[in-house]
Design a protein around this motif. Sequence first.
Motif, mmCIF file in Angstrom:
data_model
loop_
_atom_site.group_PDB
_atom_site.id
_atom_site.type_symbol
_atom_site.label_atom_id
_atom_site.label_comp_id
_atom_site.label_asym_id
_atom_site.label_seq_id
_atom_site.Cartn_x
_atom_site.Cartn_y
_atom_site.Cartn_z
ATOM 1 N N VAL A 34 0.840 -1.196 0.000
ATOM 2 C CA VAL A 34 0.000 0.000 0.000
ATOM 3 C C VAL A 34 0.871 1.240 0.000
ATOM 4 N N LEU A 35 0.433 2.238 -0.776
ATOM 5 C CA LEU A 35 1.082 3.549 -0.778
ATOM 6 C C LEU A 35 0.175 4.539 -0.061
ATOM 7 N N ILE A 36 0.721 5.251 0.898
ATOM 8 C CA ILE A 36 0.022 6.362 1.549
ATOM 9 C C ILE A 36 0.566 7.640 0.941
ATOM 10 N N SER A 37 -0.266 8.339 0.161
ATOM 11 C CA SER A 37 0.219 9.509 -0.577
ATOM 12 C C SER A 37 -0.207 10.832 0.046
ATOM 13 N N ASP A 38 -1.020 10.786 1.098
ATOM 14 C CA ASP A 38 -1.383 11.988 1.848
ATOM 15 C C ASP A 38 -1.076 11.744 3.320
ATOM 16 N N LYS A 39 -1.009 12.811 4.086
ATOM 17 C CA LYS A 39 -0.639 12.681 5.493
ATOM 18 C C LYS A 39 -1.723 11.942 6.273
ATOM 19 N N ALA A 84 -1.893 2.074 -13.180
ATOM 20 C CA ALA A 84 -1.900 1.257 -11.963
ATOM 21 C C ALA A 84 -2.494 -0.127 -12.221
ATOM 22 N N PRO A 85 -1.797 -0.989 -12.970
ATOM 23 C CA PRO A 85 -2.369 -2.296 -13.318
ATOM 24 C C PRO A 85 -2.576 -3.220 -12.117
ATOM 25 N N ASN A 86 -1.864 -2.991 -11.033
ATOM 26 C CA ASN A 86 -1.984 -3.867 -9.861
ATOM 27 C C ASN A 86 -2.896 -3.309 -8.778
ATOM 28 N N LEU A 87 -3.399 -2.096 -8.976
ATOM 29 C CA LEU A 87 -4.190 -1.442 -7.933
ATOM 30 C C LEU A 87 -5.530 -2.150 -7.742
ATOM 31 N N LYS A 88 -5.852 -2.464 -6.495
ATOM 32 C CA LYS A 88 -7.085 -3.170 -6.167
ATOM 33 C C LYS A 88 -8.039 -2.310 -5.343
ATOM 34 N N VAL A 89 -7.491 -1.380 -4.574
ATOM 35 C CA VAL A 89 -8.356 -0.609 -3.686
ATOM 36 C C VAL A 89 -7.773 0.781 -3.450
ATOM 37 N N VAL A 90 -8.673 1.770 -3.429
ATOM 38 C CA VAL A 90 -8.342 3.135 -3.026
ATOM 39 C C VAL A 90 -9.126 3.415 -1.758
ATOM 40 N N ALA A 146 4.115 7.694 -11.818
ATOM 41 C CA ALA A 146 5.359 6.969 -12.099
ATOM 42 C C ALA A 146 5.571 5.789 -11.170
ATOM 43 N N ILE A 147 4.996 5.838 -9.963
ATOM 44 C CA ILE A 147 5.272 4.765 -8.996
ATOM 45 C C ILE A 147 4.055 3.922 -8.636
ATOM 46 N N ILE A 148 2.851 4.345 -9.031
ATOM 47 C CA ILE A 148 1.631 3.681 -8.555
ATOM 48 C C ILE A 148 1.509 2.243 -9.047
ATOM 49 N N GLY A 149 2.173 1.915 -10.149
ATOM 50 C CA GLY A 149 2.070 0.559 -10.706
ATOM 51 C C GLY A 149 2.571 -0.532 -9.790
ATOM 52 N N ALA A 150 3.342 -0.179 -8.767
ATOM 53 C CA ALA A 150 3.908 -1.185 -7.870
ATOM 54 C C ALA A 150 2.996 -1.503 -6.691
ATOM 55 N N TYR A 151 1.828 -0.849 -6.599
ATOM 56 C CA TYR A 151 1.032 -0.955 -5.374
ATOM 57 C C TYR A 151 -0.331 -1.619 -5.606
#
Length: 528
Positions: free
Chosen positions: A4-9, A62-68, A38-43
């Motif tokens: 998971v990527l956390i992109s906001d505080k 984001a081919p691997n993204l499953k949930v926001v 550029a980096i979202i594809g890994a999450y």
Amino acid sequence: MPKVLISDKLSPAAIEIFRTRGVETDVKTGLSPAELRAIIGAYDGLAIRSASKVTKELLEAAPNLKVVGRAGIGVDNVDIKAATAHGVVVMNTPFGNAITTAEHAIAMMFALARQLPEASASTRAGKWEKNRFMGVELTAKTLGIIGCGNIGSIVADRAVGLKMKVIAFDPFLSDKRAVELGVEKVELPELFARADFITLHTPLVDGTRYIINAAAIATMKQGVRIINCARGGLVEEAALLEGLQSGKVAGAALDVFEVEPAKENPLFALENVVCTPHLGASTAEAQENVALQVAEQMSDYLLTGAVSNAINVPAISAEDAPRVRPYMELARRLGEFAGQLTQAKDGVITHVTIEYEGAVAQLNHKPLTAAALAGLMAPMITGANMVNAPVLARERGIEVTETVHDRASEYQTLIRLTIATKTNTRSVAGTLFAGSKARLVEIKGIPVEADFSRHMLYVTNQDKPGFIGRFGATLSDAGINIATFHLGRAAAGGDAICLVSLDEPLPETVLDAVRALPLVVQATPVTF
């Protein structure tokens, strides 16, 4: 391990929840849209607040993204349609900041009624203008609430405690719920005509944009006061400005604006306007609550498949997820089986009927239907899953019918999927053995019991002597080993079904040889 990527505080406690649950977590805030793409594809998951924008372009990267997961109630910064099309679950946290936002609306109403900001500024400037700031009481005044959901209902409760008369407009508010809240349910024109104070607590959608405009203000009481702590764009600011200047509107309290951040706005020049910079959810408790909630929800989904507070997919509680999962797998496999047969016949699907009998009839069948449609669409559309499959079906004009039977079933549980095309109707049914093992039990109304295997061959033929021998010999001569062999027929000498499990994919040359056999009507390879 999901990532998971956390992109906001977010609160550090949320990060700790992810890591404790076994979810790898990166925290990278303040990224530009290009940097995020550029980096979202890994999450597998993306946790956000309001700063990050989940756009169609981001989802395409984001081919691997499953949930926001949106830590907060508003999802204006997420392209829901694009997320659904890409099969991405979108979650929010509608309860984490409900109390905080409701309290802010009440505080703004008090500030507006008693002109507190201007009185404070005047007093701090060394003035003592007691006669200038003549306020009004809230007691016995009529409060009109537009939107009586999570936040609006809390505002109603607090206002009833203040001895206000509360009226509410909400198309989804039931008569029973209105009685429980102690509010009077009214239509919007009546609310405008009767309310002394009006507060908005509804999402910003096409149907609510400018719900308060010049025409609406013209029908309101002289001296009405308006509070908006929901979304900018619910109130037409130009019309509000005119109403304030004319005296039709005695005052307004605004926490949200059409353009944010709102650093310049004609409303700021008016003394009878109270403004705050989108502080509705800005308490320490709320920030902590929504962060913890989104971390738990995203972890549950990525680790167990549980879905809660999702915008675009049916809910599955964490408690129900383990129990529902085998049924979802059965529904998906039935859909895949039917989809591959239908694809082979080049039929255009017009109608899908899904029947639930026995134990499965007692479950929440919405996620099961979504799983069945995902399986059905998968052979035809790359990337189809239970998030986007219902939308894909609607876009293609496929009518979907769900039927729940109370009648006793021959099996403890049964799901039947019937696919209608312009030229043909085909049904498949399945059950669970040992509580979790998916098994076919019927094809086209013909009893056939078979496990779902990696490689299968489905054959329909005329029930005549000699077919089984010739069929077996054809596979044997080609060096194809049969793992299991299942037969069924409608009646002696009529239509028959042969379903075999194979150890390896069937070569096209062998498939052609099977199709060329006497008595064969159809031969279709099926893979899972």
